[in-house]
Design a protein around this motif. Sequence first.
Motif, short mmCIF file in Angstrom:
data_model
loop_
_atom_site.label_atom_id
_atom_site.label_comp_id
_atom_site.label_asym_id
_atom_site.label_seq_id
_atom_site.Cartn_x
_atom_site.Cartn_y
_atom_site.Cartn_z
N THR A 171 0.83 -1.20 0.00
CA THR A 171 0.00 0.00 0.00
C THR A 171 0.87 1.26 0.00
OG1 THR A 171 -0.13 0.00 2.41
CG2 THR A 171 -1.87 -1.17 1.23
N VAL A 172 0.26 2.35 -0.46
CA VAL A 172 0.92 3.66 -0.48
C VAL A 172 -0.04 4.68 0.13
CG1 VAL A 172 1.94 5.48 -1.91
CG2 VAL A 172 2.18 3.07 -2.59
N GLY A 173 0.31 5.22 1.29
CA GLY A 173 -0.46 6.31 1.87
C GLY A 173 -1.84 5.94 2.34
N GLY A 174 -2.06 4.71 2.75
CA GLY A 174 -3.36 4.30 3.25
C GLY A 174 -3.73 2.91 2.78
N SER A 175 -4.88 2.43 3.20
CA SER A 175 -5.34 1.11 2.80
C SER A 175 -5.74 1.11 1.32
CB SER A 175 -6.52 0.66 3.67
OG SER A 175 -7.54 1.63 3.63
N ALA A 176 -5.86 -0.07 0.76
CA ALA A 176 -6.16 -0.20 -0.67
C ALA A 176 -6.80 -1.54 -0.94
CB ALA A 176 -4.88 -0.04 -1.50
N SER A 177 -7.46 -1.64 -2.08
CA SER A 177 -8.05 -2.91 -2.49
C SER A 177 -7.89 -3.06 -3.99
CB SER A 177 -9.53 -2.98 -2.10
OG SER A 177 -10.27 -1.96 -2.74
N PHE A 178 -7.83 -4.32 -4.44
CA PHE A 178 -7.74 -4.57 -5.87
C PHE A 178 -8.46 -5.85 -6.23
CE2 PHE A 178 -3.96 -6.64 -4.11
CZ PHE A 178 -3.87 -7.84 -4.81
N LEU A 179 -9.01 -5.86 -7.44
CA LEU A 179 -9.65 -7.05 -7.99
C LEU A 179 -8.58 -7.85 -8.72
CD1 LEU A 179 -13.13 -7.26 -9.63
CD2 LEU A 179 -11.22 -8.52 -10.60
N ASP A 180 -8.56 -9.15 -8.47
CA ASP A 180 -7.50 -10.02 -8.95
C ASP A 180 -8.10 -11.18 -9.74
OD1 ASP A 180 -4.59 -10.77 -8.78
OD2 ASP A 180 -5.41 -12.55 -7.79
N ILE A 181 -7.59 -11.38 -10.96
CA ILE A 181 -7.99 -12.52 -11.79
C ILE A 181 -6.76 -13.36 -12.07
CG2 ILE A 181 -8.94 -13.27 -14.00
CD1 ILE A 181 -10.50 -10.67 -14.14
N LEU A 182 -6.82 -14.65 -11.79
CA LEU A 182 -5.74 -15.57 -12.10
C LEU A 182 -6.27 -16.71 -12.95
CD1 LEU A 182 -3.82 -15.88 -8.70
CD2 LEU A 182 -3.15 -14.55 -10.72
N ALA A 183 -5.50 -17.08 -13.97
CA ALA A 183 -5.92 -18.16 -14.85
C ALA A 183 -4.70 -18.96 -15.30
CB ALA A 183 -6.66 -17.60 -16.07
N PRO A 184 -4.70 -20.26 -14.99
CA PRO A 184 -5.66 -20.98 -14.14
C PRO A 184 -5.42 -20.66 -12.68
CG PRO A 184 -3.88 -22.44 -14.81
CD PRO A 184 -3.64 -21.16 -15.54
N PRO A 185 -6.34 -21.04 -11.80
CA PRO A 185 -6.16 -20.76 -10.37
C PRO A 185 -5.02 -21.58 -9.76
CG PRO A 185 -8.45 -21.36 -10.89
CD PRO A 185 -7.61 -21.73 -12.07
N TYR A 186 -4.57 -21.14 -8.59
CA TYR A 186 -3.69 -21.98 -7.80
C TYR A 186 -4.39 -23.31 -7.51
CZ TYR A 186 -0.58 -18.02 -6.79
OH TYR A 186 0.28 -16.96 -6.88
N ASP A 187 -3.61 -24.38 -7.49
CA ASP A 187 -4.15 -25.71 -7.21
C ASP A 187 -3.08 -26.51 -6.46
OD1 ASP A 187 -5.52 -28.07 -7.10
OD2 ASP A 187 -5.56 -28.42 -9.26
N PRO A 188 -2.88 -26.20 -5.18
CA PRO A 188 -1.76 -26.81 -4.44
C PRO A 188 -1.85 -28.32 -4.30
CG PRO A 188 -3.23 -25.62 -2.95
CD PRO A 188 -3.65 -25.27 -4.34
N ASP A 189 -3.05 -28.88 -4.43
CA ASP A 189 -3.22 -30.34 -4.29
C ASP A 189 -3.23 -31.06 -5.63
OD1 ASP A 189 -3.47 -30.11 -1.48
OD2 ASP A 189 -5.57 -29.53 -1.72
N GLY A 190 -3.16 -30.33 -6.72
CA GLY A 190 -3.21 -30.96 -8.03
C GLY A 190 -4.55 -31.58 -8.35
N THR A 191 -5.62 -31.00 -7.81
CA THR A 191 -6.97 -31.55 -8.01
C THR A 191 -7.33 -31.65 -9.48
OG1 THR A 191 -7.63 -30.60 -5.89
CG2 THR A 191 -9.39 -31.30 -7.39
N CYS A 192 -6.87 -30.67 -10.27
CA CYS A 192 -7.21 -30.62 -11.69
C CYS A 192 -6.12 -31.23 -12.57
CB CYS A 192 -7.49 -29.19 -12.12
SG CYS A 192 -8.89 -28.44 -11.25
N GLY A 193 -5.17 -31.94 -11.94
CA GLY A 193 -4.18 -32.67 -12.72
C GLY A 193 -2.77 -32.13 -12.64
N LYS A 194 -2.59 -30.85 -12.31
CA LYS A 194 -1.25 -30.29 -12.23
C LYS A 194 -1.16 -29.42 -10.97
CE LYS A 194 0.84 -28.81 -15.92
NZ LYS A 194 1.25 -27.99 -17.10
N ILE A 195 -0.13 -29.65 -10.18
CA ILE A 195 0.06 -28.87 -8.95
C ILE A 195 0.51 -27.46 -9.31
CG2 ILE A 195 1.45 -28.62 -6.86
CD1 ILE A 195 1.56 -31.65 -6.69
N ARG A 196 -0.22 -26.47 -8.81
CA ARG A 196 0.15 -25.06 -8.96
C ARG A 196 0.08 -24.43 -7.58
NH1 ARG A 196 -3.00 -25.89 -13.43
NH2 ARG A 196 -4.84 -25.24 -12.25
#
Length: 246
Positions: A171-196
């Motif tokens: 942050t700069v000079g106060g609190s802040a918020s942002f909208l975040d899009i990730l593709a593909p999502p994180y997948d730490p367990d490899g549920t969709c076939g590949k660990i991310r």
Amino acid sequence: MGSRIENVIRTAVHTFATKSNGSLVNTNINHNLNVLRQLLSEICPAEDLGLSRNSGQPRFSLSLFPSRTAPVSYMEIFENQTVSIGVFILKDGASIPLHDHVGMHGVLKVLYGTLNVQSYSPVDLPAQTNSHSMQQSQYIKARRFPVSCISEKDSPAMLSPSDHNLHTIGTVGGSASFLDILAPPYDPDGTCGKIRDCYYYADVGEGGPCNSEIRLLKRTSCPSSFWCDSLAYCGPDIKHLHHEFH
């Protein structure tokens, strides 16, 4: 006609849909990304996300949090196998440590406040977007870019599997918020076939002779000063999209 946030979700899913081999269905990704960036620039945080200002700050009483509550909150909007979409809300002085997004595209749109973003692009990792080479490395070399100061007035920032794929956000000079899009999502367990999984790094010095832009990054544990709690999504009803894009 759907709400603005519904249009963002539909466009993100369409833009980042993949074939069975992992390649994008829509080859004209630059056009699709431009459309997505324009839609994000039209988002009204209060109407489309249930997020509003309070004396120039997000409504979620960031300055009123107890001292041991999370410095960062996350509001999940939508997630399936193709994309994850949510909002990060950072208290004044909070930061998200240096971390990676292996094999991912990302779009970041500031909603309130101002952020400093320090990003890095990995180097000397051939075919890393199609392997686990980056995730298996305790040290990586990366090109460091100048800090970008971005606010709600700026266009969305982008990252790709090869460019600006690691970053730290503060942050700069106060609190802040942002909208975040990730593709593909994180997948730490490899549920969709590949660990991310998400890995954290420390910039430990120059990664090449007489070249301060190339840095050596060392994988590290998540700093104890960083953790997130969750907030409920309060925007327009999008339950039907979870069924449609399941």
